[in-house]
Design an enzyme around this catalytic site. Structure first.
Site, PDB file in Angstrom:
ATOM      1  N   LYS A  76       0.893  -1.138  -0.003  1.00 48.35           N
ATOM      2  CA  LYS A  76       0.008  -0.001   0.124  1.00 48.35           C
ATOM      3  C   LYS A  76       0.830   1.313   0.089  1.00 48.35           C
ATOM      4  O   LYS A  76       1.895   1.500   0.660  1.00 48.35           O
ATOM      5  CB  LYS A  76      -0.932   0.122   1.279  1.00 48.35           C
ATOM      6  CG  LYS A  76      -1.912   0.999   1.276  1.00 48.35           C
ATOM      7  CD  LYS A  76      -2.669   0.766   2.740  1.00 48.35           C
ATOM      8  CE  LYS A  76      -3.786   1.923   2.525  1.00 48.35           C
ATOM      9  NZ  LYS A  76      -4.640   1.642   3.767  1.00 48.35           N
ATOM     10  N   SER A 151      -9.675   1.551   2.911  1.00 47.09           N
ATOM     11  CA  SER A 151      -8.950   2.264   1.773  1.00 47.09           C
ATOM     12  C   SER A 151      -7.893   1.477   0.936  1.00 47.09           C
ATOM     13  O   SER A 151      -7.187   1.951   0.296  1.00 47.09           O
ATOM     14  CB  SER A 151      -8.249   3.289   2.867  1.00 47.09           C
ATOM     15  OG  SER A 151      -7.364   2.854   3.676  1.00 47.09           O
ATOM     16  N   SER A 175     -10.159  -0.601   7.010  1.00 46.80           N
ATOM     17  CA  SER A 175      -9.462  -0.481   5.538  1.00 46.80           C
ATOM     18  C   SER A 175      -8.580  -1.767   5.213  1.00 46.80           C
ATOM     19  O   SER A 175      -8.426  -1.758   4.063  1.00 46.80           O
ATOM     20  CB  SER A 175      -8.643   0.546   5.796  1.00 46.80           C
ATOM     21  OG  SER A 175      -9.441   1.845   5.650  1.00 46.80           O
TER      22      SER A 175
END
Lengths: 485, 489
Positions: A76, A151, A175
């Site tokens: 990420k 997310s 997330s």
């Protein structure tokens, strides 16, 4: 050979160790997949040259004693990576290249893995659909026009589409678990403090926690083992002995007590979520676990509490993005204040601005007691609910999300309905507990749905074991057609 | 010591006003590294050379508390006779400024590390106790430099993140003199403890000064103004003087005082408004989620307490008891740890009382003259003690001693050696003295007759002549005795 990339991390590790495939071949296979998957928009940055170099280096001097020997990994874009652009999905960090490596990614590299690229995410991890990213929304490989969750949406999309053998995300209110649920993958949010936050772009410091996203529970235990550990650079890091989660993984859960909280049956929840939950209970019962009805009475306050605490911390954490030292700086403005205003107006997207405003408001003099302080008190009550329950049960089973993946644009104009997506995941962050989202079935549209196992603090091994047993008996398998290539 | 009366009041036409002052002193913690990072704190480095990723607030950077700074705060708290809080919390004070990289300062708000304490001041009108409200730890900000370029501001982050102790007094101070005594006392205590070097030129000690006035006898405080960031005692005194008179004038004119933050303009010698209460920042304090509450074990506090050096108040008492000094002398000699150490070395080797007199007289005057302090005095404690002993034993007179002292300053030599080589020893042989005196008396027969006829004032004349003839070396006491004897005969 050609389908090495649709195997699990543990299978790939076997192939590397037995020299059925070289790290270079493996890396090349992923690079090919990534190049064919631009439509998914999962990557912000790729580091192919560097990855190929690292793969060659591994093949020349293979060290097979490591947890992640010769494995390329995309992560990420919230983890700072040395000399590799790190954007947090934001325009304000569009040009930011850290001179340092986050502790969690460093742990992965120290265990034999190397970087394949940086994955798209909601801006500063604020979002549940990956639509708030400055770099555009990510597509869920499950179906065109579908959000991958957020997310960590780039992470879930890349994982489900075989663009990385495993990945890591961060979870502040769901997330990791919600995108895992939306893509039929496994996601774990560890106990707060198990993985270091050092070098991760901060959203809400008291809630943020990095965790693994994988195709199987066994993969999840390997990744957790590799990424976790005490870090004296993070004052909230827990100082404890490292555990061998993968070695200790076992599927015997006979006699374990599983709590079923009545408050997680919410109004208007699709029938299929309820059915999925029933299915999960049945599987665990058949495996010899004991189901116990429990109550977590303050659950309904979790979401409002979260949307006070998280924005409050974020409003302060994001103050450093002021255009003075790094990142975007507006060229407009006649003095310091105007430079700030223009930099931050241009640099931040709407959702981030919304949360900065909420956070600033709830901390303001005259409102602090009514909002922030009260939220902290409620947070303690939510935590106490869990503490009380865990005197009676070993783990808690709930749905991961109140719905399956939704269409891009479906909720963008309705922030509250977007926030409601985190209703089952948020209480866990407020309580600092570990929770595992497992793929458990499909809804009538054929979209994946997940179940969540919540454990006691630092009881990751137990929920991994339960998940491992569940996975073997659930019979779920992601069948994704590669429509994008 | 005779006690004077406190008399710092401002007389207006409508009454007599007293000035109420409270100080927030910012003292830089003596520590090699910053409060939450490993960067050096050394003064005078090139701009931005002592800045870590944490100090400059890069993404994902986290603060980790420097334990030495915590210990220094505890030591200081103990030195202020204060309550040490076993539980304290670091909060974020949020505001935007170019030299504040995080966009917030980590400070302590509701739960400081040190609670109430007290400081004793020796004033001409007696001793006065000043209450301490609290002491907390916080980060310093960087420095904005506005005058290096016409269109840009430069920022130096070397100070960013350095540990400060904010020491908040109760509003117990009543005059610029008391402020002077209070700052000096705080400085002395911290220098004894080694927790702050107290160097005001380098900014290690600064203060925000809260000033209000009220009519003598009033129970309630007046509206206060805060004068920000004053960095010398002299400026503090000037600012208070100006501000108190400004407030009295307003009240005399029937006007109200606005609660506000003011700046002291050192060039114009006046304070002026910086921002009003309405414009005050909303700092949005909240506990820093990156840091756990600071929990101190009682054992740590007890151990630190045991290892504290003797503090000035105790040392003063001991000097009075042990060395027979008066309160004033003891006060002066404990004002700096180095001075007290020097004195003790001298006192152990010589006459205690005479040593104090000579230190506070000639030695201090010389140091002051040359802009030196006691630790780089050209005269070592051992040599100074020998000088004192030579005076005490009568080997040299006070007058000669001053000459020896001068030579010691220039050469750094041992006084015995100087006395020896220059033949400065006092003439104390009665036979030799008698010879000199007889010579004088025979030369001045007329004066001897006048003396004997009752003009006793001439005695001084004879002494002077003896001194002149002996080159100042005649033992004065012996000279007196012999002179009297011979003049009688």
């Amino acid at each position: 050979m050609s389908n090495i990339t649709n195997q699990s991390l543990s299978e790939i590790l076997e192939s590397i160790k037995s020299k059925k495939i070289s790290s270079l071949e493996l890396t090349q296979a992923y690079i090919k997949n990534i190049e064919n998957a631009k439509k998914l928009n999962a990557f912000v940055t790729t580091t192919f040259d560097q990855a190929l170099e690292n793969a060659k280096k591994f093949d020349n001097e293979p060290n097979n004693e490591q947890l992640l020997s010769g494995i390329p990994l995309a992560v990420k874009d919230l983890f700072c990576t040395e000399n590799v652009k790190t954007t947090a999905g934001s325009n304000i960090l569009n040009n930011f290249i850290p001179s340092y490596e986050s502790t969690v990614t460093k742990n992965l590299w120290n265990n034999g893995a190397f970087l394949l690229g940086k994955l798209n995410c909601d801006e500063f991890a604020m979002g549940s659909s990956n639509e708030t990213s400055f770099f555009g929304n990510v597509i869920n490989p499950i179906g065109d026009r579908l959000v991958p969750g957020g997310s960590s949406g780039g992470s879930s999309s890349a994982l489900a589409a075989d663009l990385t053998p495993a990945t890591i995300g961060t979870d502040t209110g769901g997330s990791i678990r919600q995108p895992a649920s939306f893509t039929g993958t496994v996601g774990l949010k560890p106990t707060y403090g198990l993985c270091s936050r050092w070098g991760i772009v901060a959203f809400a410091s008291s809630l943020d926690q990095a965790g693994p996203m994988t195709k199987t529970v066994n993969d999840c235990s390997i990744m957790l083992e590799a990424m976790s550990g005490f870090d004296d650079k993070d004052s909230t890091s827990i100082n404890k002995k490292k555990e061998s989660y993968s070695k200790n993984l076992k599927d015997n859960i006979k006699g374990l007590k599983i709590g079923i909280p009545k408050e997680y049956r919410v109004d208007n929840m699709p029938k299929e979520i309820d059915e999925l939950w029933e299915k999960g209970k049945r599987i665990l019962k058949d495996l010899g676990a004991q189901l116990i009805d429990i109550s977590l009475p303050h659950t309904k306050y979790a979401l409002p509490t979260y949307y006070i605490v998280a924005p409050a911390e974020a409003s302060s954490n994001l103050a450093r993005y002021d255009g003075v030292r790094y990142g975007h700086r507006s060229q407009k403005g006649k003095d310091l204040i105007e430079m700030y205003e223009n930099t931050r107006s241009e640099g931040f997207g709407d959702e981030v601005k919304r949360r900065i405003l909420i956070g600033t408001y709830v901390l303001s003099s005259g409102y602090y007691d009514a909002y922030y302080l009260k939220a902290q008190k409620v947070r303690q009550l939510i935590k106490k609910d869990f503490d009380d329950s865990f005197t009676k049960v070993d783990a808690i089973l709930t749905p991961s999300t109140p719905s399956s993946a939704f269409k891009i644009g479906e909720k963008t104009n309705d922030p509250v309905s977007m926030y409601l997506n985190d209703i089952f995941t948020v209480p866990v962050n407020l309580a600092g507990l570990p929770a595992l989202s497992l793929p458990a079935g499909l809804d009538k549209q054929g979209y994946p749905l997940g179940l969540q196992l919540v454990g006691k603090a630092l009881d990751e091994q137990k929920i991994l074991n339960i998940g491992y047993a569940f996975e073997k008996n659930c019979g779920y398998k992601n069948e994704i057609k590669k429509w994008w290539s | 010591m005779s006690k004077e009366k406190f008399d710092y009041f401002i007389n207006g036409e409508k009454g007599k006003y007293e000035v109420v002052i409270g100080l927030e002193v910012h003292a830089q913690v003596l520590s090699n590294s910053k409060l939450f990072s490993g960067s050096s704190t050394k003064f005078g480095a090139d701009p931005n050379k002592q800045v870590s990723l944490i100090d400059s607030a890069f993404p994902g950077m986290l603060p980790v508390i420097n334990e030495e700074c915590v210990k220094q705060a505890i030591r200081t708290g103990l030195g202020l006779n204060a309550k040490i809080n076993n539980y304290s919390v670091f909060d974020r004070k949020n505001y935007f400024y170019a030299d504040l990289p995080q966009g917030y300062q980590i400070s302590q708000y509701k739960n400081p590390i040190v609670g109430e304490g007290k400081v004793l001041l020796d004033m001409p009108y007696g001793s006065k106790e000043i209450g301490i409200e609290r002491l907390h730890l916080e980060q310093d900000a960087g420095k904005s430099i506005h005058d290096m370029d016409p269109s840009s501001t430069y920022v130096d982050l070397n100070r960013s993140g350095i540990a400060l102790m904010e020491i908040v007094s109760k509003p117990h101070l009543r005059s610029p003199d008391e402020v002077n005594a209070y700052i000096k006392k705080l400085r002395t205590i911290m220098r004894y403890l080694g927790t702050c070097d107290g160097n005001m030129q380098e900014g290690s000690l600064r203060a925000d000064v809260n000033v209000s006035v009220r009519k003598v006898g009033d129970k309630n405080f007046g509206t206060r103004c805060e004068i920000k960031n004053v960095n010398s005692i002299k400026f503090m005194q000037m600012a208070i003087e100006y501000e108190a008179n400004r407030q009295v004038e307003l009240l005399e004119d029937g006007k109200k005082i606005d609660q506000e933050t003011r700046l002291f303009d050192t060039k114009k010698n006046e304070t002026r408004s910086m921002r009003s209460k309405e414009d005050a920042h909303d700092y949005r304090y909240f506990p820093d989620p990156d840091l756990l509450p600071l929990k101190l074990e009682q054992k740590l506090i007890d151990d630190l307490k045991k290892s504290l050096p003797e503090l000035p108040d105790n040392k003063k008492e001991r000097f009075i008891q042990e060395y027979g000094l008066n309160s004033y002398e003891a006060n002066v000699l404990v004002s700096e740890k180095e001075i007290s150490d020097y004195y003790e070395k001298v006192a152990k080797l010589s006459d205690k009382k005479l040593a104090a007199t000579w230190m506070m007289g000639d030695l201090f005057a010389m140091l002051n003259d040359k802009g030196l302090n006691i630790s780089n005095s050209p005269i070592s404690a051992k040599n100074f003690a020998e000088l004192v002993q030579s005076i005490k034993s009568g080997e040299i007179s006070g007058r000669i001693a001053k000459e020896v002292f001068e030579i010691m300053v220039e050469s750094g030599d041992n006084p015995k050696k100087i006395i020896e080589s220059k033949g400065m020893k006092q003439q104390s042989d009665p036979k030799e003295l008698e010879k000199i005196i007889n010579e004088i008396l025979s030369k001045n027969k007329d004066k001897v007759d006048q003396y004997k006829a009752g003009k006793e004032k001439l005695f001084g004349f004879f002494v002077g002549q003896v001194m002149k003839l002996s080159g100042g070396k005649a033992n004065p006491q012996l000279t007196n005795e012999i002179l009297k004897k011979l003049l009688k005969g």
